[in-house]
Design a protein around this motif. Sequence first.
Motif, PDB file in Angstrom:
ATOM      1  N   UNK A   1       0.825  -1.199   0.000  1.00 26.85           N
ATOM      2  CA  UNK A   1       0.000   0.000   0.000  1.00 26.85           C
ATOM      3  C   UNK A   1       0.868   1.262   0.000  1.00 26.85           C
ATOM      4  N   UNK A   2       1.920   1.261   0.801  1.00 27.40           N
ATOM      5  CA  UNK A   2       2.825   2.409   0.852  1.00 27.40           C
ATOM      6  C   UNK A   2       3.523   2.638  -0.484  1.00 27.40           C
ATOM      7  N   UNK A   3       3.987   1.556  -1.106  1.00 30.98           N
ATOM      8  CA  UNK A   3       4.673   1.682  -2.391  1.00 30.98           C
ATOM      9  C   UNK A   3       3.719   2.141  -3.486  1.00 30.98           C
TER      10      UNK A   3
ATOM     11  N   UNK B   1       2.610  -2.585 -11.529  1.00 32.91           N
ATOM     12  CA  UNK B   1       2.169  -3.959 -11.775  1.00 32.91           C
ATOM     13  C   UNK B   1       3.041  -4.942 -10.996  1.00 32.91           C
ATOM     14  N   UNK B   2       4.330  -4.648 -10.908  1.00 31.11           N
ATOM     15  CA  UNK B   2       5.237  -5.491 -10.132  1.00 31.11           C
ATOM     16  C   UNK B   2       4.864  -5.453  -8.652  1.00 31.11           C
ATOM     17  N   UNK B   3       4.511  -4.261  -8.152  1.00 33.40           N
ATOM     18  CA  UNK B   3       4.081  -4.138  -6.759  1.00 33.40           C
ATOM     19  C   UNK B   3       2.779  -4.906  -6.541  1.00 33.40           C
ATOM     20  N   UNK B   4       1.875  -4.847  -7.505  1.00 28.68           N
ATOM     21  CA  UNK B   4       0.634  -5.610  -7.393  1.00 28.68           C
ATOM     22  C   UNK B   4       0.879  -7.108  -7.357  1.00 28.68           C
TER      23      UNK B   4
ATOM     24  N   UNK C   1       3.586  -8.494  -6.296  1.00 27.73           N
ATOM     25  CA  UNK C   1       4.186  -8.800  -4.999  1.00 27.73           C
ATOM     26  C   UNK C   1       3.110  -8.885  -3.921  1.00 27.73           C
ATOM     27  N   UNK C   2       2.076  -8.054  -4.019  1.00 26.58           N
ATOM     28  CA  UNK C   2       0.974  -8.138  -3.064  1.00 26.58           C
ATOM     29  C   UNK C   2       0.248  -9.467  -3.151  1.00 26.58           C
ATOM     30  N   UNK C   3       0.030  -9.944  -4.368  1.00 24.30           N
ATOM     31  CA  UNK C   3      -0.623 -11.247  -4.552  1.00 24.30           C
ATOM     32  C   UNK C   3       0.251 -12.356  -3.965  1.00 24.30           C
ATOM     33  N   UNK C   4       1.552 -12.282  -4.224  1.00 26.54           N
ATOM     34  CA  UNK C   4       2.458 -13.313  -3.707  1.00 26.54           C
ATOM     35  C   UNK C   4       2.525 -13.277  -2.182  1.00 26.54           C
ATOM     36  N   UNK C   5       2.471 -12.085  -1.601  1.00 27.62           N
ATOM     37  CA  UNK C   5       2.521 -11.984  -0.146  1.00 27.62           C
ATOM     38  C   UNK C   5       1.236 -12.489   0.506  1.00 27.62           C
ATOM     39  N   UNK C   6       0.127 -12.407  -0.194  1.00 25.07           N
ATOM     40  CA  UNK C   6      -1.133 -12.920   0.350  1.00 25.07           C
ATOM     41  C   UNK C   6      -1.220 -14.436   0.295  1.00 25.07           C
ATOM     42  N   UNK C   7      -0.546 -15.027  -0.666  1.00 29.16           N
ATOM     43  CA  UNK C   7      -0.580 -16.483  -0.788  1.00 29.16           C
ATOM     44  C   UNK C   7       0.190 -17.102   0.383  1.00 29.16           C
TER      45      UNK C   7
ATOM     46  N   UNK D   1       9.535 -14.255  -2.643  1.00 24.73           N
ATOM     47  CA  UNK D   1       9.426 -13.657  -3.980  1.00 24.73           C
ATOM     48  C   UNK D   1       8.653 -12.340  -3.934  1.00 24.73           C
ATOM     49  N   UNK D   2       7.598 -12.287  -3.125  1.00 24.74           N
ATOM     50  CA  UNK D   2       6.819 -11.060  -2.993  1.00 24.74           C
ATOM     51  C   UNK D   2       7.636  -9.929  -2.410  1.00 24.74           C
ATOM     52  N   UNK D   3       8.415 -10.219  -1.376  1.00 24.64           N
ATOM     53  CA  UNK D   3       9.280  -9.182  -0.798  1.00 24.64           C
ATOM     54  C   UNK D   3      10.370  -8.765  -1.767  1.00 24.64           C
ATOM     55  N   UNK D   4      10.882  -9.712  -2.541  1.00 23.52           N
ATOM     56  CA  UNK D   4      11.916  -9.374  -3.520  1.00 23.52           C
ATOM     57  C   UNK D   4      11.357  -8.431  -4.589  1.00 23.52           C
ATOM     58  N   UNK D   5      10.125  -8.673  -5.039  1.00 21.42           N
ATOM     59  CA  UNK D   5       9.517  -7.798  -6.031  1.00 21.42           C
ATOM     60  C   UNK D   5       9.129  -6.442  -5.448  1.00 21.42           C
TER      61      UNK D   5
END
Length: 149
Positions: A45-47, A73-76, A78-84, A92-96
């Motif tokens: 959200x911050x990014x 789109x990359x931040x989005x 990463x959000x999907x990956x962090x929710x999984x 991978x989500x934090x890396x993106x």
Amino acid sequence: MPLLILLVWAFAEIWLLIKVGTLIGSFNTVLLLIATAVLGLLLVQREWRKLAEAMQGQMQAGRLPLALLLESATVGLSGVLLLMPGFITDFLGLALLLPLTRKLLTGPLKKRENSPNYQNTQTGWRDSNEKGAGRGNVIEGEYERKDDE
């Protein structure tokens, strides 16, 4: 082939969850997964706010924010990956989410965006005060709406 990659990824996630669960306990593992999801979404959200402000500035300057769109789109993603649920997806989500990683991914696009050929294709972005603004495929006319009763 993509199905095989998804299966390997799922088994790797499950294997890692079991290994971490045996080390720190199942309750702590679930808490850790929830904490990474919440923290990750706050960071996303911050990014996104920062990227939205930067995109708005570029659009007001009359430029297409192509690289910033790719970064958002990359931040989005990463959000999907962090929710999984899973530690591999969290990594991978934090890396993106890291700005350095996003810059590496969008670097080639930024080079293309700054090239003279790309700048010449931006004819649709005009200020209304510019010479020639308002010309184009505009057809003036009147219309009347008739509702069926």
